[in-house]
Design an enzyme around this catalytic site. Structure first.
Site, PDB file in Angstrom:
ATOM      1  N   SER A   1      -6.791  -8.684  -0.582  1.00  0.00           N
ATOM      2  CA  SER A   1      -7.406  -7.795   0.431  1.00  0.00           C
ATOM      3  C   SER A   1      -8.112  -6.832  -0.636  1.00  0.00           C
ATOM      4  CB  SER A   1      -5.539  -6.756   0.876  1.00  0.00           C
ATOM      5  OG  SER A   1      -6.384  -5.707   1.052  1.00  0.00           O
TER       6      SER A   1
ATOM      7  N   ASP B   1      -6.420   5.094  -8.541  1.00  0.00           N
ATOM      8  CA  ASP B   1      -6.521   4.951 -10.513  1.00  0.00           C
ATOM      9  C   ASP B   1      -6.688   5.655 -10.932  1.00  0.00           C
ATOM     10  OD1 ASP B   1      -5.049   3.284 -10.320  1.00  0.00           O
ATOM     11  OD2 ASP B   1      -6.082   1.301 -10.940  1.00  0.00           O
TER      12      ASP B   1
ATOM     13  N   ASP C   1       0.710  -1.070  -0.392  1.00  0.00           N
ATOM     14  CA  ASP C   1       0.308  -0.417   0.257  1.00  0.00           C
ATOM     15  C   ASP C   1       0.727   0.984  -0.183  1.00  0.00           C
ATOM     16  OD1 ASP C   1      -2.392  -1.675  -0.079  1.00  0.00           O
ATOM     17  OD2 ASP C   1      -3.301  -1.618   2.147  1.00  0.00           O
ATOM     18  N   THR C   2       2.230   1.080   0.828  1.00  0.00           N
ATOM     19  CA  THR C   2       3.048   1.981   1.147  1.00  0.00           C
ATOM     20  C   THR C   2       3.613   2.776  -0.533  1.00  0.00           C
ATOM     21  OG1 THR C   2       3.223   1.744   2.730  1.00  0.00           O
ATOM     22  CG2 THR C   2       4.814   2.593   1.571  1.00  0.00           C
ATOM     23  N   VAL C   3       3.996   1.711  -1.376  1.00  0.00           N
ATOM     24  CA  VAL C   3       4.315   1.829  -2.965  1.00  0.00           C
ATOM     25  C   VAL C   3       3.259   2.147  -3.430  1.00  0.00           C
ATOM     26  CG1 VAL C   3       5.326  -0.144  -4.736  1.00  0.00           C
ATOM     27  CG2 VAL C   3       5.827   0.049  -2.251  1.00  0.00           C
ATOM     28  N   THR C   4       2.215   1.755  -2.953  1.00  0.00           N
ATOM     29  CA  THR C   4       0.744   2.521  -4.381  1.00  0.00           C
ATOM     30  C   THR C   4       0.429   3.631  -4.247  1.00  0.00           C
ATOM     31  OG1 THR C   4      -0.344  -0.136  -4.478  1.00  0.00           O
ATOM     32  CG2 THR C   4      -1.492   2.302  -4.460  1.00  0.00           C
TER      33      THR C   4
ATOM     34  N   GLY D   1       2.426  -4.523  -6.948  1.00  0.00           N
ATOM     35  CA  GLY D   1       1.804  -6.089  -6.979  1.00  0.00           C
ATOM     36  C   GLY D   1       2.430  -7.128  -7.086  1.00  0.00           C
TER      37      GLY D   1
ATOM     38  N   ASP E   1      -6.357   0.127  -5.068  1.00  0.00           N
ATOM     39  CA  ASP E   1      -5.945   1.027  -6.585  1.00  0.00           C
ATOM     40  C   ASP E   1      -6.367   1.389  -7.179  1.00  0.00           C
ATOM     41  OD1 ASP E   1      -3.588  -0.271  -6.547  1.00  0.00           O
ATOM     42  OD2 ASP E   1      -4.711  -2.609  -7.414  1.00  0.00           O
TER      43      ASP E   1
END
Length: 257
Positions: free
Chosen positions: A99, A110, A48-51, A89, A106
């Site tokens: 999740s 987007d 989630d942090t990377v997202t 991913g 996500d």
């Protein structure tokens, strides 16, 4: 933004990273980025942090560079952060996580990223680009992209398959727009006439999005009518069988007398 359905529970809209890389190079970049993803996991970084960081990078590239007409460098920044789509991913797969929250995050981010990209175009044409028509086209691309995604999500939420892809989906919108923006940015390096690619791309995306929206609305209308007809037929069949059973019982009673 790039977690696949098996890793984050996502099943619908392609992410920005998939949109730009999936068809040709995703497998290669997945192999290349796997060690980096494993390194982040060891450091305690979550997918989630990377997202979130990837989305922030896309927003920065779009809203810092595009409104100033720096389309080449803005597209370079956005493309660099596309790799975060693949990293998060990959991390989710390595962790073996599924999740609903990841899927929700996500899809939500987007939409934010898409809005930033077309919003950046609109700000340029509303300002130094000085073209109200193309500003309006950019805003239409922004709005129609959100609505196209919503029609499919809403149709599926009421139990319909929405079995149509459409002429221009998210992948096509992003690839066409970003490639055209990057190439148009070469105008600042002395390439003549190439800046015309971006307006052409925006018109293509606008028309394609409108066609796709119509396709999805028509599909949902047809599938809804078919579902209602099937439900009505099923109800009639149940009632008919009940009447037949009642009639048989009555005839049996008469015979017993």
């Amino acid at each position: 933004m790039g977690q696949p359905a098996t890793s984050r529970g996502r099943t619908a809209t392609p992410t920005l990273g998939k949109a730009m890389l999936n068809k040709y190079a995703r497998a290669f970049f997945t192999r290349v980025l796997t060690p980096f993803a494993a390194f982040l996991i060891r450091r305690g970084v979550s997918p989630d942090t990377v997202t979130l960081l990837g989305t922030a990078g896309v927003i920065s590239g779009a809203l810092v560079f595009y409104p100033r007409g720096e389309f080449f460098w803005g597209t370079i920044v956005i493309t660099l952060f596309v790799f975060s789509d693949l990293v998060d991913g990959n991390m989710a797969r390595q962790l073996g996580r599924t999740s609903r929250w990841g899927a929700f995050l996500d899809s939500t981010l987007d939409r934010v990223a898409d809005g930033a990209i077309f919003g950046g175009f609109a700000l340029w044409y509303a300002g130094h680009g000085d073209d109200n028509a193309l500003c309006a086209v950019s805003i239409f691309c922004l709005a129609s992209g959100q609505v196209v995604s919503y029609t499919k999500a809403r149709g599926e939420s009421i139990g319909l398959p929405v079995a149509v892809n459409g002429l221009v989906e998210r992948a096509e919108r992003l690839v066409i727009s970003l490639v055209a923006a990057g190439l148009a940015g070469l105008h600042t390096f002395g390439v003549p006439g190439i800046q015309a690619l971006l307006p052409i791309a925006l018109w293509i995306v606008a028309v394609g999005s409108l066609v796709t929206l119509i396709q999805r609305v028509v599909t949902v209308r047809r599938e809804s009518a078919e579902a209602e007809q099937a439900a009505a037929t099923g109800t009639a069949d149940v009632a008919e069988r009940a009447d037949e059973a009642h009639g048989s019982g009555a005839r049996g009673s008469e015979a017993a007398k």
